[in-house]
Design a protein around this motif. Structure first.
Motif, PDB file in Angstrom:
ATOM      1  N   GLU A   1       0.718  -1.222   0.059  1.00 29.64           N
ATOM      2  CA  GLU A   1      -0.066  -0.055   0.144  1.00 29.64           C
ATOM      3  C   GLU A   1       0.925   1.265  -0.157  1.00 29.64           C
ATOM      4  O   GLU A   1       0.200   2.486  -0.119  1.00 29.64           O
ATOM      5  N   ARG A   2       2.313   1.210   0.155  1.00 25.70           N
ATOM      6  CA  ARG A   2       2.943   2.361   0.026  1.00 25.70           C
ATOM      7  C   ARG A   2       3.161   2.807  -1.472  1.00 25.70           C
ATOM      8  O   ARG A   2       3.109   2.201  -2.545  1.00 25.70           O
ATOM      9  N   ILE A   3       3.303   4.228  -1.490  1.00 26.33           N
ATOM     10  CA  ILE A   3       3.743   4.749  -2.497  1.00 26.33           C
ATOM     11  C   ILE A   3       4.944   4.512  -3.059  1.00 26.33           C
ATOM     12  O   ILE A   3       5.985   5.028  -2.149  1.00 26.33           O
ATOM     13  N   THR A   4       5.628   4.056  -4.018  1.00 26.99           N
ATOM     14  CA  THR A   4       7.018   4.011  -4.052  1.00 26.99           C
ATOM     15  C   THR A   4       7.622   4.354  -5.579  1.00 26.99           C
ATOM     16  O   THR A   4       8.740   4.202  -5.717  1.00 26.99           O
ATOM     17  N   GLN A   5       6.634   4.924  -6.490  1.00 27.48           N
ATOM     18  CA  GLN A   5       7.154   5.669  -7.519  1.00 27.48           C
ATOM     19  C   GLN A   5       5.940   6.802  -7.988  1.00 27.48           C
ATOM     20  O   GLN A   5       4.647   6.564  -7.343  1.00 27.48           O
ATOM     21  N   LEU A   6       6.442   7.618  -8.559  1.00 29.63           N
ATOM     22  CA  LEU A   6       5.554   9.035  -9.013  1.00 29.63           C
ATOM     23  C   LEU A   6       5.448   9.181 -10.238  1.00 29.63           C
ATOM     24  O   LEU A   6       4.775  10.098 -10.862  1.00 29.63           O
ATOM     25  N   ASP A   7       5.740   8.329 -11.247  1.00 24.63           N
ATOM     26  CA  ASP A   7       5.844   8.632 -12.457  1.00 24.63           C
ATOM     27  C   ASP A   7       4.535   7.757 -13.625  1.00 24.63           C
ATOM     28  O   ASP A   7       4.430   8.463 -14.490  1.00 24.63           O
ATOM     29  N   SER A   8       3.930   7.082 -13.006  1.00 24.32           N
ATOM     30  CA  SER A   8       3.058   6.247 -13.937  1.00 24.32           C
ATOM     31  C   SER A   8       2.073   5.866 -12.842  1.00 24.32           C
ATOM     32  O   SER A   8       1.888   4.578 -13.079  1.00 24.32           O
ATOM     33  N   LEU A   9       1.455   6.599 -12.134  1.00 19.39           N
ATOM     34  CA  LEU A   9       0.458   6.272 -11.106  1.00 19.39           C
ATOM     35  C   LEU A   9      -0.752   5.885 -11.826  1.00 19.39           C
ATOM     36  O   LEU A   9      -1.180   6.655 -13.018  1.00 19.39           O
ATOM     37  N   VAL A  10      -1.376   5.000 -11.356  1.00 18.51           N
ATOM     38  CA  VAL A  10      -2.917   4.695 -11.941  1.00 18.51           C
ATOM     39  C   VAL A  10      -3.954   4.509 -10.743  1.00 18.51           C
ATOM     40  O   VAL A  10      -3.571   3.804  -9.885  1.00 18.51           O
ATOM     41  N   LEU A  11      -4.796   5.344 -10.746  1.00 16.60           N
ATOM     42  CA  LEU A  11      -5.935   4.933  -9.647  1.00 16.60           C
ATOM     43  C   LEU A  11      -6.460   3.511  -9.897  1.00 16.60           C
ATOM     44  O   LEU A  11      -6.977   2.953 -10.878  1.00 16.60           O
ATOM     45  N   PRO A  12      -6.556   2.872  -8.594  1.00 15.13           N
ATOM     46  CA  PRO A  12      -6.966   1.549  -8.635  1.00 15.13           C
ATOM     47  C   PRO A  12      -8.404   1.537  -9.045  1.00 15.13           C
ATOM     48  O   PRO A  12      -9.442   2.607  -8.798  1.00 15.13           O
ATOM     49  N   ALA A  13      -9.197   0.502  -9.667  1.00 11.98           N
ATOM     50  CA  ALA A  13     -10.247   0.324 -10.141  1.00 11.98           C
ATOM     51  C   ALA A  13     -11.439   0.442  -8.928  1.00 11.98           C
ATOM     52  O   ALA A  13     -11.091  -0.131  -7.853  1.00 11.98           O
ATOM     53  N   ALA A  14     -12.713   1.185  -9.016  1.00 16.46           N
ATOM     54  CA  ALA A  14     -13.421   1.303  -8.055  1.00 16.46           C
ATOM     55  C   ALA A  14     -14.094  -0.064  -7.647  1.00 16.46           C
ATOM     56  O   ALA A  14     -14.100  -1.010  -8.478  1.00 16.46           O
ATOM     57  N   ALA A  15     -14.195  -0.258  -6.381  1.00 18.75           N
ATOM     58  CA  ALA A  15     -14.860  -1.613  -5.941  1.00 18.75           C
ATOM     59  C   ALA A  15     -16.142  -1.684  -6.410  1.00 18.75           C
ATOM     60  O   ALA A  15     -16.958  -0.843  -6.403  1.00 18.75           O
ATOM     61  N   PRO A  16     -16.739  -3.069  -6.789  1.00 21.49           N
ATOM     62  CA  PRO A  16     -18.040  -3.227  -7.247  1.00 21.49           C
ATOM     63  C   PRO A  16     -18.969  -2.961  -6.162  1.00 21.49           C
ATOM     64  O   PRO A  16     -18.567  -3.214  -5.037  1.00 21.49           O
TER      65      PRO A  16
END
Length: 437
Positions: free
Chosen positions: A413-428
């Motif tokens: 769950e840690r942020i380990t990079q800032l160059d190609s972030l993608v939002l996680p898919a919304a929970a159904p």
């Protein structure tokens, strides 16, 4: 013998095709041997050499060291010329470590093939001697990064807290850079505190050689909390407050570092030299002579010269009808002249004690529409905030950084990079929950 034996077997078993299988097995064995890690030292396979390690003595030159290992004066001269633009040999310094790589010929005569010289804890240069030629290569040792979270309570200063907790000194400088627009480091009180997440760099997994990225910080000053959240916008990574406002402001909090305030803005200060009460419409920062002074904002130099009691003085005009003044300087930075455009944070001069002064300090002043105002109470306008299109992604990063700062999170769950972030898919949606279009 192994090759002859395999060839003989192949001849006997050619009809069965066993030779092909045996040859494949031999090739696989050789590939496995080639794939095995080598004993690399400064990028050189040390298993092929006898190595010796030494330390440059006071007054010792590289030429003297090389001569001691049989390298001729002609070859040293050739190396001196070849390395002039890479690493001049005169830059060798006493106390630095070097390692030599020696091979012995069929007559057991030693020959020096390489000398690796450490320019710092992380960087080195390799001088090569093979076939009567010379080579020079600069490189750095491989480092591992260890993500670290530390907290500290301040008893005297940020630097004091860093030293008390045995944290990397570079951490104090990085935090001052991040918070230089927001936190008043001259107003730090006992009990102020901070938490910071950062990458610490290690060589051989044990020797700390500095820090990498700051992944987030929380600085508590009095009853205020200042978060620093890294996020890429506009092509570069900057630090932002929790609400998405930029930590960068129109003006730096102060034009220099590592100082204390010796006199504040007032209209009734007893002058230390003239012994009379008169206005002091600036802030005095006591600091050693030669301490760098930086422009607090973008602007244009409007005055450079002798300012009477203010000694060597600089004045800079900024947007918003603001003007800043820097008094008692010992000297000016190279290239500074009337009409020069300067950038926020740019070096403009050095602390001194010129003019009516009892000791080295910077008298820093600000005028708004020509009227003096207290530099410690200037309203700050932030830079451009997080854009609307970046808001959701920023909040995704912020929430995880803040969770890590304020507790523990799972590694995934840690942020380990800032160059190609993608939002996680919304929970159904769960059964019975109405989804909005």
């Amino acid at each position: 013998m192994k090759t002859i034996r395999l060839t003989t077997i192949c001849a006997l078993l050619l009809a069965t095709g066993a030779c092909n299988r045996t040859g494949s097995q031999e090739s696989a064995t050789e590939n496995r041997e080639e794939a095995e890690p080598r004993n690399l030292l400064y990028g050189i396979d040390a298993d092929n050499y006898r190595t010796e390690t030494g330390e440059v003595a006071s007054g010792e030159t590289l030429g003297k060291i090389l001569n001691g290992y049989g390298v001729s004066a002609v070859l040293v001269d050739r190396l001196d010329k070849a390395s002039a633009d890479v690493f001049p040999l005169r830059n060798i310094r006493a106390g630095h470590k070097y390692t030599v790589f020696i091979h012995e010929d069929s007559l057991n005569t030693p020959h020096l093939d390489y000398l690796a010289y450490e320019t710092s804890n992380t960087d080195y240069v390799v001088f090569g001697f093979a076939d009567d030629s010379v080579t020079i290569r600069k490189d750095e040792k491989p480092c591992t990064l260890r993500r670290t979270k530390k907290s500290a309570v301040i008893n005297s200063s940020l630097w004091g807290a860093i030293m008390e907790q045995n944290l990397p000194y570079a951490l104090a400088a990085e935090m001052e850079d991040i918070y230089q627009w927001t936190v008043d480091f001259f107003g730090i009180q006992k009990g102020d505190r901070f938490t910071v997440i950062y990458d610490e760099r290690f060589i051989d997994d044990s020797v700390s050689v500095g820090i990498g990225r700051i992944w987030g910080a929380k600085f508590t000053q009095g009853d205020k909390e200042y978060y620093a959240i890294p996020f890429r916008q506009g092509g570069k990574i900057q630090y932002w407050e929790a609400n998405g406002a930029s930590l960068r402001k129109q003006l730096l909090k102060a034009p220099l570092k590592y100082t204390r305030i010796s006199s504040r803005f007032t209209y009734a200060r007893k002058h230390p030299i003239y012994k009379v009460y008169r206005p002091h419409t600036g802030v005095d920062y006591a600091a050693p002579k030669g301490t760098p002074v930086h422009a607090v904002a973008d602007g244009v130099v409007t005055f450079k010269g002798w300012g009477g009691g203010g000694g060597n003085t600089l004045k800079i005009k900024h947007p918003g009808n603001l003007q800043t003044g820097y008094l008692h300087l010992s000297g000016y930075a190279k290239g500074i002249a009337v009409g020069t455009h300067v950038s926020q944070g740019q070096l403009i001069g050095y602390v001194g004690s010129t003019g009516a002064s009892t000791g080295p300090h910077l008298d820093y002043r600000i005028w708004k529409n020509g009227k003096p105002i207290d530099p410690l109470k200037v309203p700050q306008e932030p830079a451009e905030p997080i854009s609307k299109e970046n808001r959701a992604l920023f909040e995704f990063v912020r929430d995880r950084i803040m969770a890590e700062l304020n507790g523990e999170v799972k590694p995934e769950e840690r942020i380990t990079q800032l160059d190609s972030l993608v939002l996680p898919a919304a929970a159904p949606a769960t059964e019975g929950t109405e989804q909005k279009e």
